[in-house]
Design a protein around this motif. Structure first.
Motif, PDB file in Angstrom:
ATOM      1  N   GLN A 872       0.816  -1.197   0.000  1.00 40.99           N
ATOM      2  CA  GLN A 872       0.000   0.000   0.000  1.00 40.99           C
ATOM      3  C   GLN A 872       0.857   1.256   0.000  1.00 40.99           C
ATOM      4  OE1 GLN A 872      -2.240  -0.391   3.696  1.00 40.99           O
ATOM      5  NE2 GLN A 872      -1.014   1.236   4.634  1.00 40.99           N
ATOM      6  N   ASP A 873       0.197   2.380  -0.366  1.00 36.42           N
ATOM      7  CA  ASP A 873       0.802   3.703  -0.278  1.00 36.42           C
ATOM      8  C   ASP A 873      -0.316   4.689   0.071  1.00 36.42           C
ATOM      9  OD1 ASP A 873       2.714   5.661  -0.301  1.00 36.42           O
ATOM     10  OD2 ASP A 873       2.597   6.008  -2.459  1.00 36.42           O
ATOM     11  N   SER A 874       0.055   5.782   0.704  1.00 29.48           N
ATOM     12  CA  SER A 874      -0.938   6.771   1.138  1.00 29.48           C
ATOM     13  C   SER A 874      -0.482   8.176   0.758  1.00 29.48           C
ATOM     14  CB  SER A 874      -1.150   6.694   2.654  1.00 29.48           C
ATOM     15  OG  SER A 874      -1.624   5.423   3.038  1.00 29.48           O
ATOM     16  N   LYS A 875      -1.448   9.075   0.582  1.00 26.00           N
ATOM     17  CA  LYS A 875      -1.199  10.490   0.339  1.00 26.00           C
ATOM     18  C   LYS A 875      -2.246  11.312   1.078  1.00 26.00           C
ATOM     19  CE  LYS A 875       2.299  10.589  -2.621  1.00 26.00           C
ATOM     20  NZ  LYS A 875       2.683   9.193  -2.468  1.00 26.00           N
ATOM     21  N   VAL A 876      -1.879  12.560   1.415  1.00 28.95           N
ATOM     22  CA  VAL A 876      -2.823  13.505   2.005  1.00 28.95           C
ATOM     23  C   VAL A 876      -3.166  14.548   0.950  1.00 28.95           C
ATOM     24  CG1 VAL A 876      -3.191  15.252   3.768  1.00 28.95           C
ATOM     25  CG2 VAL A 876      -1.987  13.125   4.342  1.00 28.95           C
ATOM     26  N   ILE A 877      -4.430  14.733   0.674  1.00 23.30           N
ATOM     27  CA  ILE A 877      -4.909  15.689  -0.327  1.00 23.30           C
ATOM     28  C   ILE A 877      -5.608  16.843   0.393  1.00 23.30           C
ATOM     29  CG2 ILE A 877      -6.459  16.043  -2.298  1.00 23.30           C
ATOM     30  CD1 ILE A 877      -6.023  13.156  -3.050  1.00 23.30           C
ATOM     31  N   THR A 878      -5.175  18.057   0.083  1.00 22.99           N
ATOM     32  CA  THR A 878      -5.799  19.253   0.650  1.00 22.99           C
ATOM     33  C   THR A 878      -6.907  19.707  -0.300  1.00 22.99           C
ATOM     34  OG1 THR A 878      -3.739  19.903   1.717  1.00 22.99           O
ATOM     35  CG2 THR A 878      -5.427  21.612   1.425  1.00 22.99           C
ATOM     36  N   VAL A 879      -8.110  19.789   0.183  1.00 19.59           N
ATOM     37  CA  VAL A 879      -9.278  20.150  -0.630  1.00 19.59           C
ATOM     38  C   VAL A 879      -9.666  21.598  -0.311  1.00 19.59           C
ATOM     39  CG1 VAL A 879     -11.684  19.614  -1.170  1.00 19.59           C
ATOM     40  CG2 VAL A 879     -10.045  17.759  -0.663  1.00 19.59           C
ATOM     41  N   LYS A 880      -9.743  22.429  -1.375  1.00 17.91           N
ATOM     42  CA  LYS A 880     -10.081  23.851  -1.246  1.00 17.91           C
ATOM     43  C   LYS A 880     -11.163  24.237  -2.269  1.00 17.91           C
ATOM     44  CE  LYS A 880      -7.054  25.016   1.955  1.00 17.91           C
ATOM     45  NZ  LYS A 880      -7.469  25.574   3.279  1.00 17.91           N
ATOM     46  N   GLU A 881     -11.809  25.384  -1.992  1.00 14.78           N
ATOM     47  CA  GLU A 881     -12.786  25.913  -2.951  1.00 14.78           C
ATOM     48  C   GLU A 881     -12.090  26.443  -4.197  1.00 14.78           C
ATOM     49  OE1 GLU A 881     -16.024  26.166  -3.109  1.00 14.78           O
ATOM     50  OE2 GLU A 881     -16.653  25.433  -1.142  1.00 14.78           O
ATOM     51  N   PHE A 882     -10.889  27.038  -4.043  1.00 16.04           N
ATOM     52  CA  PHE A 882     -10.144  27.587  -5.183  1.00 16.04           C
ATOM     53  C   PHE A 882      -8.683  27.696  -4.763  1.00 16.04           C
ATOM     54  CE2 PHE A 882     -11.814  30.991  -2.605  1.00 16.04           C
ATOM     55  CZ  PHE A 882     -10.714  31.788  -2.364  1.00 16.04           C
ATOM     56  N   PHE A 883      -7.776  27.821  -5.745  1.00 16.87           N
ATOM     57  CA  PHE A 883      -6.347  28.015  -5.491  1.00 16.87           C
ATOM     58  C   PHE A 883      -5.708  28.538  -6.766  1.00 16.87           C
ATOM     59  CE2 PHE A 883      -6.800  23.627  -6.892  1.00 16.87           C
ATOM     60  CZ  PHE A 883      -5.826  23.503  -7.875  1.00 16.87           C
ATOM     61  N   ARG A 884      -4.465  28.958  -6.708  1.00 15.11           N
ATOM     62  CA  ARG A 884      -3.680  29.379  -7.864  1.00 15.11           C
ATOM     63  C   ARG A 884      -2.417  28.546  -7.895  1.00 15.11           C
ATOM     64  NH1 ARG A 884      -7.777  31.124  -8.691  1.00 15.11           N
ATOM     65  NH2 ARG A 884      -8.464  33.268  -9.155  1.00 15.11           N
ATOM     66  N   SER A 885      -1.871  28.315  -9.114  1.00 18.99           N
ATOM     67  CA  SER A 885      -0.650  27.513  -9.232  1.00 18.99           C
ATOM     68  C   SER A 885       0.264  28.082 -10.300  1.00 18.99           C
ATOM     69  CB  SER A 885      -0.979  26.066  -9.566  1.00 18.99           C
ATOM     70  OG  SER A 885      -1.538  25.952 -10.854  1.00 18.99           O
ATOM     71  N   LEU A 886       1.555  27.878 -10.106  1.00 22.39           N
ATOM     72  CA  LEU A 886       2.580  28.293 -11.049  1.00 22.39           C
ATOM     73  C   LEU A 886       3.520  27.122 -11.302  1.00 22.39           C
ATOM     74  CD1 LEU A 886       3.506  31.746  -9.464  1.00 22.39           C
ATOM     75  CD2 LEU A 886       2.005  31.352 -11.433  1.00 22.39           C
ATOM     76  N   LEU A 887       3.933  26.945 -12.557  1.00 22.39           N
ATOM     77  CA  LEU A 887       4.872  25.884 -12.918  1.00 22.39           C
ATOM     78  C   LEU A 887       6.297  26.401 -12.781  1.00 22.39           C
ATOM     79  CD1 LEU A 887       5.038  22.956 -13.978  1.00 22.39           C
ATOM     80  CD2 LEU A 887       5.173  23.902 -16.287  1.00 22.39           C
ATOM     81  N   LEU A 888       7.141  25.631 -12.111  1.00 19.05           N
ATOM     82  CA  LEU A 888       8.501  26.051 -11.818  1.00 19.05           C
ATOM     83  C   LEU A 888       9.510  25.167 -12.543  1.00 19.05           C
ATOM     84  CD1 LEU A 888       8.187  26.494  -7.926  1.00 19.05           C
ATOM     85  CD2 LEU A 888       7.692  28.178  -9.720  1.00 19.05           C
ATOM     86  N   SER A 889      10.650  25.780 -12.847  1.00 14.98           N
ATOM     87  CA  SER A 889      11.802  25.014 -13.342  1.00 14.98           C
ATOM     88  C   SER A 889      13.025  25.491 -12.587  1.00 14.98           C
ATOM     89  CB  SER A 889      11.965  25.194 -14.850  1.00 14.98           C
ATOM     90  OG  SER A 889      12.152  26.573 -15.165  1.00 14.98           O
ATOM     91  N   PHE A 890      14.146  24.779 -12.765  1.00 12.92           N
ATOM     92  CA  PHE A 890      15.343  25.047 -11.973  1.00 12.92           C
ATOM     93  C   PHE A 890      16.566  25.127 -12.867  1.00 12.92           C
ATOM     94  CE2 PHE A 890      12.226  22.733  -9.522  1.00 12.92           C
ATOM     95  CZ  PHE A 890      12.157  23.432  -8.339  1.00 12.92           C
ATOM     96  N   SER A 891      17.606  25.721 -12.333  1.00 10.78           N
ATOM     97  CA  SER A 891      18.857  25.776 -13.081  1.00 10.78           C
ATOM     98  C   SER A 891      19.378  24.358 -13.291  1.00 10.78           C
ATOM     99  CB  SER A 891      19.874  26.646 -12.340  1.00 10.78           C
ATOM    100  OG  SER A 891      20.019  26.212 -10.994  1.00 10.78           O
ATOM    101  N   PRO A 892      20.070  24.089 -14.420  1.00 12.86           N
ATOM    102  CA  PRO A 892      20.467  22.722 -14.795  1.00 12.86           C
ATOM    103  C   PRO A 892      21.307  22.007 -13.743  1.00 12.86           C
ATOM    104  CG  PRO A 892      20.716  24.215 -16.638  1.00 12.86           C
ATOM    105  CD  PRO A 892      20.416  25.072 -15.459  1.00 12.86           C
TER     106      PRO A 892
END
Length: 1049
Positions: A872-892
């Motif tokens: 088995q494996d488990s995760k915790v999911i945070t449930v909200k009415e709305f949110f904002r997200s940004l995609l990130l990248s990193f230096s090589p």
């Protein structure tokens, strides 16, 4: 599955303290022991052999009127010469055993034991003894003795393992010994059936060792060996004489001194049931239990294993091999509706097809839990057996003269021992016998017969409606069971002397005795002889079988505290000369007047009763033999046929006698069964019309019907990369002209021109997991038929990863995916535990969509079941009415230090997010290049009326992060001198990244392409809330307060 072979080597007599269970060819100090002949392992269940150990106190028997001479006889009269030897200093020993050393040897060995052993040796047939302990050293403490069965001049003794581990070896009947230390403790020994120096030793830690020089050097053969489940090669069957058959959790065959992994053979596919391997004569048996139902397999003449076929609705719960004599298997089978009884089944030569011989055999359990079956083979008469059967809650004794085809009650004697008429009329009253075989060689047991005197049986029993344990007497037959006489009205131990020419009787009593009885006329007259001046508690009687020395040894004690007494008796004085031609007479074997027994008329020769001449060992017992014409009872019913009341064989309701003629596969005709098969070893000859033998018939064209497809083990699952053997059966059809096609379901098909080419099975290997539809098709000019099975190909589940968004919008579906390594296709079961539910959602697919209705943190657990394995494996999911997200990248530089494991991604996410856990979350994606997503969450304390203002605050915070990221102002230190810059990536992610595997390198680039078009999932980690949304710089600084926070330049 077990077997019932017994060992002829001497264990101990009167053994109250169970010490060990040796394997063979040697003594044990236990009251009930398992033994086998040389070449066969021990510790197996027994069918008809158990030490009774029941002695009733009773007065010594006195034979009125016919008591023989008891005064000193003259030399010309029958007499016994006796001598007594006391083992000085052995009064405390409560166990004893005596061995003859070699054939016709004058050497005998005596052991007595309490917690230590005292051993003695005699070189004059037991007249005198000297202590053997002095020959092996005064400091050596002995524990056990073994005599080599193929060369009894060779003796091995074991030292007490609590003192030292050593073996003491003698090659001159105990005249001298050499001592060799060993590094393990021997629990049992198994001697080779032909090579006198070869032996196997089983240790207390379940390891098997071999020695090829009579115990001087030992080599490990195998570990984790089941006790008693190891066997030497059977000469003439196994190619090499040093082959060993072993049961661990599988069946292993190898050379005794070359049993490394590369030299082992695994002749049976898969695991076998514990303690099920039996190697006996031409046969190897094993057992496999699946879903509570046992299947039994046999290999004949070391060929491939075949499933043993019992009648269709026998449905066996248990099976024990009784006998494999004459290339035929006798098996005791407990059927589905039997509890305390078993049924007797008899096989064909290969041991595959079984037919019923006798139902409801009496059984019991021995002290060690071994099965005991009341079944006895009469020595010297072919096809003659005795059995005790339960009939209407009464145990009755039955006899057969044709190897189990017909059974009849035993006729009782006309009168008892005193001459009184018994009036016992069949079938209401009959003679009943105890058929148990004792394993103590110092007693005769309740029944005895001997090959050298065919037709004579002596047994303990009673007369009446059923077998009883009270009112027992001794009975004898001289004509192979057709008529019986009572010879004693008490229990006696009775032995054959002089190759069967005389009978010795000793009262079976718990009281001391000093007389024995001798008969020279088949028990009609008994002469009483004194063997001791004082009454002796007799613990055992020893005589060397098939010997000309005419020596008997009694051993016991005068009282419970006295020394052991060894009494040598020379009975040669009973005879006046050796037998000549005129001393013999003939008798006809018959079955209630029918002279044809087992297909022939036989005339036997025996000594005239009362003649005082000694029998020669090699005189011919069979005078003449003439074959008879065959009758129905010279045949047993073939498989699928049953004997009717009129004696004829008719097909059982479940059997189709016009079934598949597979023998047509090699010719234009086949032998079709008439319902009969000739009893093995029956010598009858058929007349002009072969009424019973199989008839040759032409192969007529028939469409295939009843095509059946299965795996060789009957299983519907296998593992990736293993060989799966498919078996194809055809109930009816012209197999010679019927082609067979097998579609394995993975794109591979194979076609055979006829059924015979599939006899050994069709092997195939599957390379990937999945459920495969396997179809067999049979077709000829008359028609076609098909059969299908669904085969599950699995591989062990090594790891499970739950791919799930840890931020989801309340009221909208979120995708959850269980990623399994290695990849499986439709062969797993998934259990999803959501929202603290009491019942899981169960699916066969690794993905589901679920709608969360409660804001806050929701724990999701997925369990993956593969066979008996659950992960088995488990995760915790945070449930909200709305949110904002940004995609990130990193230096090589970050990619060079990315091991691509979940733990590393979690740690980097925490470094990037700082310590903000309520409002900012960062999730890194698997694979390279390293990417992540920043989630900006509303304040969990925001009320619904302030929702609009909160959304505006999220937009402001998002703009601040976009600006900082585009300017490369957010950094963190990965290692000394390695700083990683966090950037903004302009693609927009879908709510979920669906990853079927962990990617790296170029594979991750392809995955990102999929991610960017919305077919993947995002992974998020937790951030702290930003407090001052109206000041950009201050907001970022607050959100990044951590041990090594990212820096803005």
């Amino acid at each position: 599955m077990s077997s019932n072979r017994s060992c002829s080597h001497s264990p101990s007599a009167r053994l109250p303290d169970a010490q060990r269970l040796p394997n063979c060819a040697g003594p044990t100090f236990s009251e009930n022991v398992d033994r086998s002949i040389s070449g066969e392992a021990q510790s197996r269940g027994r069918f008809v052999e158990t030490v009774q150990g029941v002695s009733n106190s009773r007065a010594e028997y006195r034979r009125g009127g016919e008591e023989a001479r008891v005064s000193n006889p003259r030399q010309s009269e029958p007499h016994l010469d006796t001598s007594t030897f006391a083992l000085s200093g052995d009064s405390a020993h409560n166990q004893a055993m005596v061995h003859w050393s070699g054939h016709n040897s004058s050497v005998s060995l005596s052991f007595t034991k309490t917690h230590l052993i005292t051993s003695h040796i005699s070189t004059d047939y037991g007249s005198t003894y000297i202590k053997l302990n002095d020959k092996v050293g005064s400091r050596t403490v002995l524990s056990y003795l073994y005599v080599c069965p193929t060369n009894k001049q060779k003796i091995m003794m074991l030292s007490d393992p609590e003192v030292e581990s050593a073996v003491l070896i003698s090659s001159d009947e105990g005249a001298s010994f050499e001592k060799h230390p060993i590094n393990f403790n021997i629990l049992s020994l198994l001697f080779h059936p032909a090579q006198e120096n070869w032996m196997l030793a089983y240790s207390h830690d379940r390891k098997l060792y071999s020695s090829m020089d009579f115990g001087r050097k030992w080599q490990l053969v195998h570990d984790n060996v089941m006790p008693g489940r190891f066997y030497w090669a059977v000469m003439g069957l196994d190619k090499e004489s040093d082959v060993v058959h072993i049961e661990t959790h599988i069946y292993v065959k190898c050379r005794a001194q070359r049993c490394t992994e590369g030299n082992r053979q695994y002749l049976f596919p898969g695991h076998v049931d514990t303690n099920s391997l039996v190697v006996q004569d031409e046969y190897v048996f094993t057992q496999v239990t699946k879903a509570g139902r046992a299947s039994y397999f046999v290999s004949y003449m070391r060929e491939s294993f075949k499933r043993m076929k019992l009648p269709k609705y026998c449905l066996p719960k248990d099976m024990h091999i009784i006998s494999t004599d004459e290339k035929q298997v006798f098996a005791a089978v407990q059927e589905w509706n039997q509890n305390n009884t078993y049924s007797l089944y008899i096989s064909d030569s290969p041991g595959v097809y079984f037919t019923l011989s006798l139902e409801n055999l009496r059984t019991s359990r021995g002290p060690a839990g071994n099965l005991l079956v009341d079944f006895y083979k009469v020595e010297g008469i072919n096809g003659m057996y005795l059995a005790n059967k339960l009939v209407d809650n009464h145990i009755k004794t039955f006899i057969t003269y044709n190897k189990g085809q017909t059974w009849a009650l035993l006729p009782a004697p006309a009168s008892d021992v005193a001459g009184n008429n018994l009036h016992c009329i069949l079938p209401f009253c009959s003679l009943h016998l105890h058929l148990e075989m004792v394993e103590n060689p110092y007693t005769s047991g309740p029944i005895t017969s001997k090959k050298s005197v065919p037709g004579i049986i002596v047994a303990t029993g009673n007369i009446g409606t059923e077998l009883s344990s009270t009112n027992l007497g001794m009975f004898i037959t001289s004509d192979a069971g057709n008529s019986w006489r009572q010879i004693f009205d008490e229990e006696y131990n009775i032995w054959f002397l002089d190759n069967g020419g005389a009978l010795l009787a000793v009262l079976h009593a718990a009281t001391p005795i000093r007389h024995l009885w001798i008969s020279l006329d088949e028990g009609k007259k008994w002469d009483r002889h004194s063997f001791s001046l004082a009454p002796l508690y007799v613990d055992g009687v020893l005589m060397e079988p098939e010997s000309d020395n005419h020596i008997i040894t009694f051993f016991g004690h005068f009282s419970h505290r006295s020394e052991w007494q060894l009494i040598k008796i020379d009975y040669k004085g009973l005879f006046s000369r050796r037998c000549m031609d005129g001393d013999y007479q003939t008798w006809h074997l018959h079955n209630k007047g029918e002279l044809c027994v087992m297909g022939e008329k036989q005339i036997f020769m025996k000594r005239r009763p009362g003649n005082r001449c000694m029998l020669a060992q090699d005189y011919s017992r069979i005078y003449s033999s003439e074959p008879c014409l065959c009758t129905a009872y010279d045949f047993e019913c073939d498989y699928g046929w049953e004997r009717q009341a009129d004696g004829k064989c008719s097909p059982a309701f479940w059997f189709n006698p016009n079934g598949a003629a597979k023998s047509c596969s090699t010719s234009q005709s086949f032998l079709n069964s008439t319902g009969y098969r000739k009893v093995l070893s029956n010598n009858c000859k058929e007349g002009g019309k072969n009424v019973y033998s199989p008839r040759r018939q032409a192969c007529r064209p028939r469409p295939p019907r009843g095509l059946r497809l299965s795996t060789s083990q009957g299983e519907l699952s296998s593992t990736v990369g293993s060989n799966v053997t498919f078996m194809v059966y055809l109930d009816d059809g012209d197999s010679l002209r019927t082609s067979i096609q097998l579609d394995f379901g993975d794109g591979i098909k194979i076609t055979y021109s006829n059924l015979s080419r599939t006899d050994d099975g069709i092997k195939h290997i599957y390379r990937t997991t999945g459920i495969y539809r396997v179809t067999a098709s049979a077709e000829n000019s008359q028609g076609s038929d098909s059969s299908t099975l669904f085969l599950h190909i699995t591989s062990p589940v090594e790891r499970v990863y739950l791919s799930a968004p840890i931020v989801a919008i309340r009221g909208k579906e979120a995708n959850l995916t269980a990623v399994v390594w290695p990849s499986h296709t439709r062969t797993l079961t998934f259990f999803w535990w959501l929202d603290n539910s009491s019942e899981p959602i169960i699916t066969l697919e690794g993905s589901i969509s679920y709608t969360f209705h409660r804001e806050g943190k929701n724990k999701v657990t997925v369990q993956v079941a593969s066979g008996s394995t659950v992960m088995q494996d488990s995760k915790v999911i945070t449930v909200k009415e709305f949110f904002r997200s940004l995609l990130l990248s990193f230096s090589p530089a970050l990619d060079e230090h990315n091991p691509d494991i979940p733990e590393w991604r979690e740690d980097i996410g925490r470094v990037v997010s700082g310590v903000s856990e309520d409002q900012l979350l960062v999730s890194l994606y698997p694979g390279l290049p390293t990417t992540a997503e920043l989630f900006i969450l509303p304040d969990e304390h925001t009320s619904s009326e302030h929702k609009r203002r909160s959304e505006e605050a999220l937009e402001t915070i998002s703009d601040i992060f976009v600006t900082a990221l585009n300017q490369g102002l957010i950094q963190f230190e990965l290692k000394a001198d390695i700083r990683i810059i966090v950037y903004m990536t302009h693609q927009t992610l879908a709510p979920l990244v669906d990853s079927n595997t962990i990617h790296s390198g170029s594979a991750m680039l392809m995955l990102l392409t999929v991610v960017f078009v919305g077919l993947a999932a995002f992974f998020i980690y937790k951030f702290k809330r930003c407090v001052h949304s109206d000041k950009k710089v201050n907001c970022i600084e607050i959100s990044c307060k951590c041990k090594n926070p990212p820096k803005m330049n």
